[in-house]
Motif scaffolding. Structure first.
Motif, mmCIF file in Angstrom:
data_model
loop_
_atom_site.group_PDB
_atom_site.id
_atom_site.type_symbol
_atom_site.label_atom_id
_atom_site.label_comp_id
_atom_site.label_asym_id
_atom_site.label_seq_id
_atom_site.Cartn_x
_atom_site.Cartn_y
_atom_site.Cartn_z
ATOM 1 N N CYS A 82 59.245 54.400 -8.916
ATOM 2 C CA CYS A 82 59.762 55.469 -9.764
ATOM 3 C C CYS A 82 60.574 56.414 -8.889
ATOM 4 O O CYS A 82 60.092 56.873 -7.859
ATOM 5 N N GLY A 85 61.259 61.591 -12.813
ATOM 6 C CA GLY A 85 60.616 61.652 -14.116
ATOM 7 C C GLY A 85 60.414 63.082 -14.549
ATOM 8 O O GLY A 85 60.686 64.021 -13.794
ATOM 9 N N ARG A 86 59.948 63.218 -15.759
ATOM 10 C CA ARG A 86 59.684 64.546 -16.299
ATOM 11 C C ARG A 86 58.495 64.443 -17.237
ATOM 12 O O ARG A 86 58.464 63.591 -18.111
ATOM 13 N N ARG A 87 57.530 65.265 -17.032
ATOM 14 C CA ARG A 87 56.314 65.383 -17.817
ATOM 15 C C ARG A 87 55.343 64.224 -17.565
ATOM 16 O O ARG A 87 55.712 63.143 -17.161
ATOM 17 N N ALA A 88 54.083 64.491 -17.828
ATOM 18 C CA ALA A 88 53.018 63.527 -17.563
ATOM 19 C C ALA A 88 52.833 62.561 -18.730
ATOM 20 O O ALA A 88 53.218 62.843 -19.861
ATOM 21 N N CYS A 137 45.153 66.104 -17.642
ATOM 22 C CA CYS A 137 46.427 65.895 -18.318
ATOM 23 C C CYS A 137 47.117 67.228 -18.551
ATOM 24 O O CYS A 137 46.797 67.941 -19.488
ATOM 25 N N ASP A 140 53.033 69.158 -18.874
ATOM 26 C CA ASP A 140 54.247 69.723 -18.290
ATOM 27 C C ASP A 140 54.455 69.328 -16.832
ATOM 28 O O ASP A 140 55.478 69.622 -16.249
ATOM 29 N N ARG A 141 53.473 68.628 -16.256
ATOM 30 C CA ARG A 141 53.547 68.272 -14.840
ATOM 31 C C ARG A 141 53.848 66.790 -14.677
ATOM 32 O O ARG A 141 53.266 65.956 -15.348
ATOM 33 N N PHE A 142 54.743 66.482 -13.765
ATOM 34 C CA PHE A 142 55.052 65.096 -13.434
ATOM 35 C C PHE A 142 54.773 64.896 -11.951
ATOM 36 O O PHE A 142 55.237 65.676 -11.118
ATOM 37 N N ASP A 143 54.023 63.854 -11.629
ATOM 38 C CA ASP A 143 53.640 63.570 -10.248
ATOM 39 C C ASP A 143 54.186 62.192 -9.865
ATOM 40 O O ASP A 143 53.567 61.166 -10.125
ATOM 41 N N ARG A 144 55.376 62.177 -9.265
ATOM 42 C CA ARG A 144 56.032 60.920 -8.908
ATOM 43 C C ARG A 144 55.201 60.116 -7.918
ATOM 44 O O ARG A 144 55.121 58.887 -8.006
ATOM 45 N N VAL A 147 52.545 58.306 -9.849
ATOM 46 C CA VAL A 147 53.150 57.193 -10.587
ATOM 47 C C VAL A 147 53.424 56.030 -9.648
ATOM 48 O O VAL A 147 53.131 54.871 -9.972
#
Length: 172
Positions: A82, A85-88, A137, A140-144, A147
């Motif tokens: 990945c 990205g945006r959002r979980a 969860c 609003d958070r995305f953790d590349r 992923v």
């Protein structure tokens, strides 16, 4: 994409150029093509071409996927990977897109770190396991990195490891 396979586990399917790709499970859907036998590069997708991915037929998560670019592979990287990205991802079995969006504010409140007492009046009868899942969860958070760790589990053949990474590991 040269190393990416059109494959998933559980109830999911890809629809590419009108053809369904999936993996048959006892009692499940029958697909026109076995996703385990098809690599994305074999489909010769064009830049900006779109296809559909449906996940969890019961909840009906439908994703519109677009090929933005085909990049050269790097032998030092694990694929798939990945890059942004945006959002979980929503929690498993949360009721589908409509239910998740209706309850998104609850997930945001719980995932923001508020205590159970602070949000108790917002959430009816949430058992301990559900609380822990929702607490992790934050939509609003995305953790590349998370992923990519999950994708590494998938590349190694561990679907369960990937799910655990996404839904149960702690944030960095």
């Amino acid at each position: 994409l040269r190393k990416a396979w059109v494959v998933g586990r559980g109830q999911n399917r890809f629809e590419i150029r009108g053809r369904e790709y999936g993996v048959y499970r006892d009692g499940g859907s029958i697909f026109s093509a076995d996703a385990r036998q098809i690599r994305l590069c074999d489909l010769e997708l064009r830049r900006l071409e779109r296809f559909a991915y449906e996940y969890d037929f019961g909840d009906g998560w439908l994703h519109d996927i677009r090929l933005e670019a085909v990049l050269a592979t790097d032998a030092r990287k694990t694929y798939p990977t990945c890059v942004a990205g945006r959002r979980a991802a929503p929690p498993e079995d949360c009721g589908g897109p409509d239910v998740f969006m209706e309850d998104r504010w609850k997930y945001s409140a719980i995932g923001s770190g508020m205590s159970r007492d602070d949000v108790d009046e917002l959430v009816d009868e949430l058992d301990g396991e559900d609380w822990e899942i929702q607490r992790r969860c934050n939509p609003d958070r995305f953790d590349r990195r998370r992923v990519n760790r999950a994708l590494a589990h998938l590349a190694a053949g561990s679907y369960e490891g990937a799910l655990h990474e996404i839904h149960h590991s702690t944030s960095d």
